[in-house]
Motif scaffolding. Structure first.
Motif, PDB file in Angstrom:
ATOM      1  N   TYR A 130       1.868  -1.585   6.771  1.00 16.60           N
ATOM      2  CA  TYR A 130       1.224  -1.179   8.032  1.00 16.60           C
ATOM      3  C   TYR A 130      -0.272  -1.522   7.972  1.00 16.60           C
ATOM      4  CZ  TYR A 130       5.408   1.763   7.595  1.00 16.60           C
ATOM      5  OH  TYR A 130       6.685   2.218   7.377  1.00 16.60           O
ATOM      6  N   PRO A 131      -0.631  -2.751   8.278  1.00 17.52           N
ATOM      7  CA  PRO A 131      -2.032  -3.181   8.124  1.00 17.52           C
ATOM      8  C   PRO A 131      -3.024  -2.342   8.926  1.00 17.52           C
ATOM      9  CG  PRO A 131      -0.595  -5.036   8.585  1.00 17.52           C
ATOM     10  CD  PRO A 131       0.240  -3.815   8.721  1.00 17.52           C
ATOM     11  N   GLU A 132      -2.557  -1.700  10.003  1.00 18.30           N
ATOM     12  CA  GLU A 132      -3.491  -0.921  10.836  1.00 18.30           C
ATOM     13  C   GLU A 132      -3.613   0.533  10.400  1.00 18.30           C
ATOM     14  OE1 GLU A 132      -5.343  -2.550  12.826  1.00 18.30           O
ATOM     15  OE2 GLU A 132      -4.143  -4.351  12.442  1.00 18.30           O
ATOM     16  N   ALA A 133      -2.749   0.963   9.488  1.00 18.08           N
ATOM     17  CA  ALA A 133      -2.756   2.395   9.114  1.00 18.08           C
ATOM     18  C   ALA A 133      -4.067   2.755   8.426  1.00 18.08           C
ATOM     19  CB  ALA A 133      -1.583   2.679   8.184  1.00 18.08           C
ATOM     20  N   LYS A 134      -4.511   3.996   8.686  1.00 18.50           N
ATOM     21  CA  LYS A 134      -5.739   4.496   8.046  1.00 18.50           C
ATOM     22  C   LYS A 134      -5.338   5.330   6.823  1.00 18.50           C
ATOM     23  CE  LYS A 134      -8.568   3.093  11.405  1.00 18.50           C
ATOM     24  NZ  LYS A 134      -7.890   1.818  11.683  1.00 18.50           N
TER      25      LYS A 134
END
Ligand SMILES: Cc1cc2nc3c(=O)[nH]c(=O)nc-3n(C[C@H](O)[C@H](O)[C@H](O)COP(=O)(O)OP(=O)(O)OC[C@H]3O[C@@H](n4cnc5c(N)ncnc54)[C@H](O)[C@@H]3O)c2cc1C
Length: 425
Positions: A285-289
């Motif tokens: 999940y490249p966008e996960a924080k």
């Protein structure tokens, strides 16, 4: 030959525990010609590393290293492996120990071809211990795909039921033996290496961190299984409550470790494990924080420091110096909030996330299941190596928290100590 230089009564070595440390000690000693008995309580070898998804810092799967070790064992007639086995008594002195080993029934013999017909016939299910109860498996099962020995196991609670009969009938190879009983084997060995390893600290003991109370809080070892392609979610890291891909994850470091009320010591690998697990999340999940709350970030040595620097540079990974005080579920949702104080700014933080990973520490197995031998332990339950007494030694995480590289080095050293006992040097 002077009496004190005489060859000890036994030329064999007993290794207790078939994790990476025990495998290493056993192989190093066997490959220079010593007879080795390897006793493992699980139905399979590999220990905790068999449950890991990838190794830090290279991010390669542990399966290749394990497979090489299993092949070395297969090719070496000096090693006798006992699985589902436990040492029940040890007496004697360096050079000659009498050891009783209890062998528990597998209900499957060496005719097993791993065809899987037994599992297909079995209707009853049990919790998968290998996956920390996150999945149910059939009562006739192979512990994991490349398990050694490659042989199914029938759970004792299934063997005595109608399912047991169905399984036996389904087996074309006469490999199911429901009459198997526990039996004891007596061995005489010259030295013993205890490589009984570690177990995850029980996270339910930390009430303030919410494990067992809220669905979306898992431990770091559960995270390894979630990320593993052969795990309960086939490698998809999803929230336990609803199977959703998390958009935000917090890691809580020192969950139990460096805490006088729990494990007073640093478990050594948890910082590296969380940094590694952050890469699991980033890959999916490249966008996960990702928020990592820590007391001190410990990445010992050149390669680990470089790994840490790489993670630190990631714009979606936030490293926050601050001990977590509590983790609670948000009102009206399954999200969880991590409460901490930022040790740099003094600011109180309340970070709501979709999932939390507790970096629980390593507790020596020997602290929980007492070893039946005259050994020295420190106050935390790790075996202290008494080289003056000699004869019995601890390798790997039975001795202190370690990574795999250190376990291998330590285990090789303990093979040498065991050999020295046999040749009386
Ligand atoms: C979340 C997490 C991630 C990690 N990731 C990494 C990583 O990426 N890279 C890395 O280098 N390290 C990693 N580690 C550390 C690694 O798991 C350990 O270094 C390794 O497991 C040590 O191996 P061991 O053989 O000493 O102990 P174990 O793996 O615990 O093996 C001990 C074996 O002994 C058996 N046993 C126990 N008691 C008995 C008994 N009484 N009789 C018979 N058998 C017994 C057990 O069943 C087990 O098979 C990680 C640790 C954690 C917590």
């Amino acid at each position: 030959m002077a009496e004190e230089k005489a060859t000890p009564a036994s030329g064999s070595i007993l290794v207790v525990g078939g994790g990476i440390s025990g495998l290493t000690t056993a192989l190093e000693a066997a490959e220079v010609g010593y007879e080795v008995f390897l006793v493992e309580k699980n139905p399979h070898l590999g220990g905790r590393v068999a449950q890991l998804n990838q190794y830090f810092p290279k991010l390669c799967p542990p399966t290749c290293g394990l497979e090489i070790n299993y092949r070395r064992i297969k090719d070496n007639p000096n090693i006798k492996v006992f699985t589902l086995a436990e040492v029940t008594a040890v007496s004697g002195a360096p050079g000659s120990y009498n050891v009783s080993v209890q062998l528990n029934p597998r209900f499957v013999n060496e005719n097993c071809t791993c065809c899987g017909e037994c599992a297909a016939a079995c209707q009853g299910e049990i919790d998968s211990e290998f996956d920390f109860g996150m999945k149910k498996i059939k009562g006739a099962y192979l512990p994991y795909e490349m398990a050694f020995p490659a042989r199914y196991v029938i759970a004792p609670e299934i063997a005595a039921t109608e399912d047991g009969k169905r399984i036996k009938e389904a087996c074309k190879y006469d490999a199911v033996d429901l009459d198997m009983q526990a039996k004891t084997v007596d061995l005489n060995v010259g030295a013993v290496v205890w490589a009984t390893g570690w177990q995850p600290y029980d996270a339910t003991k930390m009430d303030n961190l919410g494990f067992g109370q809220y669905d979306n809080i898992v431990t770091n070892m559960m995270m390894e299984r979630l990320a593993a392609p052969n795990g309960p979610t086939k490698g998809q890291i999803v929230r336990p409550s609803d199977g959703k891909a998390p958009e935000s994850i917090a890691f809580v470091q020192c969950a139990g470790s460096r805490d006088e009320n729990h494990l007073p010591y640093c478990s050594y690998i948890c910082c590296m494990a969380s940094l590694k697990q952050a890469t699991y999340v980033r890959a999916l999940y490249p966008e996960a924080k990702i928020y990592i709350f820590y007391i001190d970030m410990r990445a010992p040595g050149y390669r680990y420091e470089r790994f840490y620097e790489k993670i630190k540079a990631d714009e979606n990974i936030f490293l926050i110096k601050g001990k977590v005080a509590e983790v609670n579920q948000d009102a009206g949702s399954k999200n969880v909030t991590v409460v901490a104080e930022n040790a740099v700014t003094g600011e109180k933080i309340k970070q709501s996330v979709e999932m939390v990973v507790l970096a629980t520490g390593m507790q020596p197995t020997a602290a929980v299941d007492k070893l039946p031998a005259d050994l020295k332990f420190n106050s935390d339950g790790f075996v202290v190596n008494d080289y003056a007494a000699g004869g019995m030694f601890a390798a790997g995480c039975a001795n202190k928290p370690m990574d795999v590289v250190s376990s291998n080095q330590n285990a090789t050293g303990m093979a040498l100590k065991a050999i020295q006992t046999l040749v009386k040097r």
